[in-house]
Design an enzyme around this catalytic site. Structure first.
Site, short mmCIF file in Angstrom:
data_model
loop_
_atom_site.label_atom_id
_atom_site.label_comp_id
_atom_site.label_asym_id
_atom_site.label_seq_id
_atom_site.Cartn_x
_atom_site.Cartn_y
_atom_site.Cartn_z
CG ASN A 24 -3.07 -4.10 23.48
OD1 ASN A 24 -3.26 -3.05 22.85
ND2 ASN A 24 -3.64 -5.24 23.14
N GLY A 32 -6.95 -13.29 25.65
CA GLY A 32 -7.20 -13.37 27.09
C GLY A 32 -8.46 -12.67 27.54
CB VAL A 33 -9.27 -10.87 30.69
CG1 VAL A 33 -8.26 -9.78 30.79
CG2 VAL A 33 -10.55 -10.48 31.39
CG ASP A 34 -8.17 -6.56 25.49
OD1 ASP A 34 -9.25 -5.95 25.53
OD2 ASP A 34 -7.16 -6.11 24.90
N GLY A 123 -1.16 -13.27 32.37
CA GLY A 123 -1.39 -14.17 31.24
C GLY A 123 -0.30 -13.97 30.19
N1 AR6 Z 1 -12.20 -13.52 32.99
C1 AR6 Z 1 -11.30 -13.28 33.97
N2 AR6 Z 1 -9.97 -13.47 33.82
C2 AR6 Z 1 -9.56 -13.96 32.63
C3 AR6 Z 1 -10.44 -14.26 31.55
C4 AR6 Z 1 -11.82 -14.01 31.76
N3 AR6 Z 1 -12.73 -14.22 30.82
N4 AR6 Z 1 -9.69 -14.72 30.51
C5 AR6 Z 1 -8.42 -14.76 30.92
N5 AR6 Z 1 -8.34 -14.31 32.20
P1 AR6 Z 1 -4.32 -11.85 29.90
P2 AR6 Z 1 -2.23 -9.84 30.39
C6 AR6 Z 1 -7.15 -14.17 33.07
O1 AR6 Z 1 -3.45 -12.63 29.00
O2 AR6 Z 1 -1.30 -10.89 30.90
C7 AR6 Z 1 -4.24 -9.41 25.71
O3 AR6 Z 1 -4.01 -9.89 24.42
C8 AR6 Z 1 -5.94 -15.01 32.76
O4 AR6 Z 1 -6.07 -16.32 33.32
O5 AR6 Z 1 -5.73 -11.67 29.53
O6 AR6 Z 1 -2.38 -8.58 31.19
C9 AR6 Z 1 -4.25 -7.89 25.78
O7 AR6 Z 1 -4.77 -7.31 24.60
C10 AR6 Z 1 -4.84 -14.23 33.44
O8 AR6 Z 1 -4.72 -14.64 34.80
O9 AR6 Z 1 -3.73 -10.35 30.15
C11 AR6 Z 1 -2.80 -7.56 25.95
O10 AR6 Z 1 -2.13 -7.51 24.72
C12 AR6 Z 1 -5.35 -12.78 33.44
O11 AR6 Z 1 -6.68 -12.84 32.96
C13 AR6 Z 1 -2.29 -8.71 26.77
O12 AR6 Z 1 -3.16 -9.82 26.54
C14 AR6 Z 1 -4.55 -11.87 32.54
O13 AR6 Z 1 -4.21 -12.53 31.34
C15 AR6 Z 1 -2.34 -8.42 28.24
O14 AR6 Z 1 -1.75 -9.47 28.93
#
Ligand code: AR6
Length: 176
Positions: A24, A32-34, A123
Site C-alpha cells: 500500500n 495478505g502477500v505484503d 485480495g
Molecule cells: N504469496 C502469493 N500470493 C499471495 C500470498 C502469498 N504468500 N498471500 C496472499 N496472496 P492482497 P491487494 C494473494 O490482499 O489486494 C495488504 O494489506 C492473494 O490471494 O495481498 O493488492 C497491503 O498492505 C491475492 O490474490 O493484496 C495493502 O494494504 C493477492 O495476493 C493491501 O493488502 C493480492 O491480495 C493490498 O491489497
C-alpha cells in the site's frame, strides 16, 4: 523472448531475482502477500521501506520501489501499489496495468533476469480476479519486446481460483 510461467505457490518461497509485493502507499506493511513478505523476509525490508518513505514519502498507486529481500530467497522485493477496486470507473484498469509495467521497468534497471508477480489488487483491494488477470497478462505481454535482462516472468497464484483463471487466459492468449 522471455518465458512466462504460471504457478500456484506462496511467493515468499520463490527464488527469482525479484519478487513483487502488493503493497500500500504507506509502504509500512499490511496483510495478505505484503504481510507474508515482511514476516518471512524480516525487519530489514521494513527498515528499507522506511528509508524510502523518508526520501520520497511512500509510493503512489501504479508506481514501484525496490528494497533488498532480507531473508527471502529472492534478491530484491519490488513494492508496487495496486488500485483499490471502486467499481471500475476510477482508472483501476490503467493503474493496475501500470503496476506491472513499472515493476518490470524497475527489475530491468536492477538487471534482474527473473521476476515473480502476485495477483496484485485481487485480495483486500477487491479487484475482480478475471479482469485483473487479463490486465496483468496483457500489460506484461505488451512489454516483452522492451525487456533485455528479464528472461523469466512468473505469475504466482496463491488461491486456486486465480490459478485456474490465469491458466484459462494463458491458453486463450497462446491460441491467438
Ligand atoms: N504469496 C502469493 N500470493 C499471495 C500470498 C502469498 N504468500 N498471500 C496472499 N496472496 P492482497 P491487494 C494473494 O490482499 O489486494 C495488504 O494489506 C492473494 O490471494 O495481498 O493488492 C497491503 O498492505 C491475492 O490474490 O493484496 C495493502 O494494504 C493477492 O495476493 C493491501 O493488502 C493480492 O491480495 C493490498 O491489497
Amino acid at each position: 523472448m522471455p518465458n512466462i510461467e504460471i504457478i500456484q505457490a506462496d511467493i515468499t518461497t520463490i527464488k527469482a531475482d525479484a519478487i513483487v509485493n502488493a503493497a500500500n502507499s504507506s509502504l509500512l506493511g499490511g496483510g495478505g502477500v505484503d504481510g507474508a513478505i515482511h514476516r518471512v523476509g524480516g525487519v530489514e525490508i521494513l527498515d528499507e521501506c522506511k528509508m524510502i518513505r523518508e526520501k520520497q514519502g511512500g509510493c503512489r498507486t501504479g508506481h514501484a520501489v525496490a528494497t533488498g529481500a532480507g531473508k527471502l530467497p529472492a534478491q530484491y522485493v519490488i513494492h508496487t501499489v495496486g488500485p483499490i477496486w471502486q467499481g471500475g470507473n476510477n482508472e483501476e484498469e490503467k493503474l493496475l496495468a501500470e503496476c506491472y509495467v513499472s515493476s518490470l521497468e524497475l527489475a530491468e534497471k536492477l538487471k534482474c533476469t527473473s521476476i515473480a508477480f502476485p495477483n496484485i489488487s485481487t485480495g483486500v483491494y477487491h479487484f475482480p480476479k478475471k479482469e485483473a488477470a487479463k490486465i496483468a497478462l496483457t500489460a506484461v505481454k505488451k512489454q516483452l519486446h522492451h525487456l533485455t535482462c528479464i528472461q523469466q516472468i512468473i505469475f504466482v497464484c496463491y488461491d486456486q481460483e486465480n490459478y485456474l483463471i490465469y491458466q484459462d487466459i494463458m491458453t486463450y492468449f497462446s491460441d491467438l
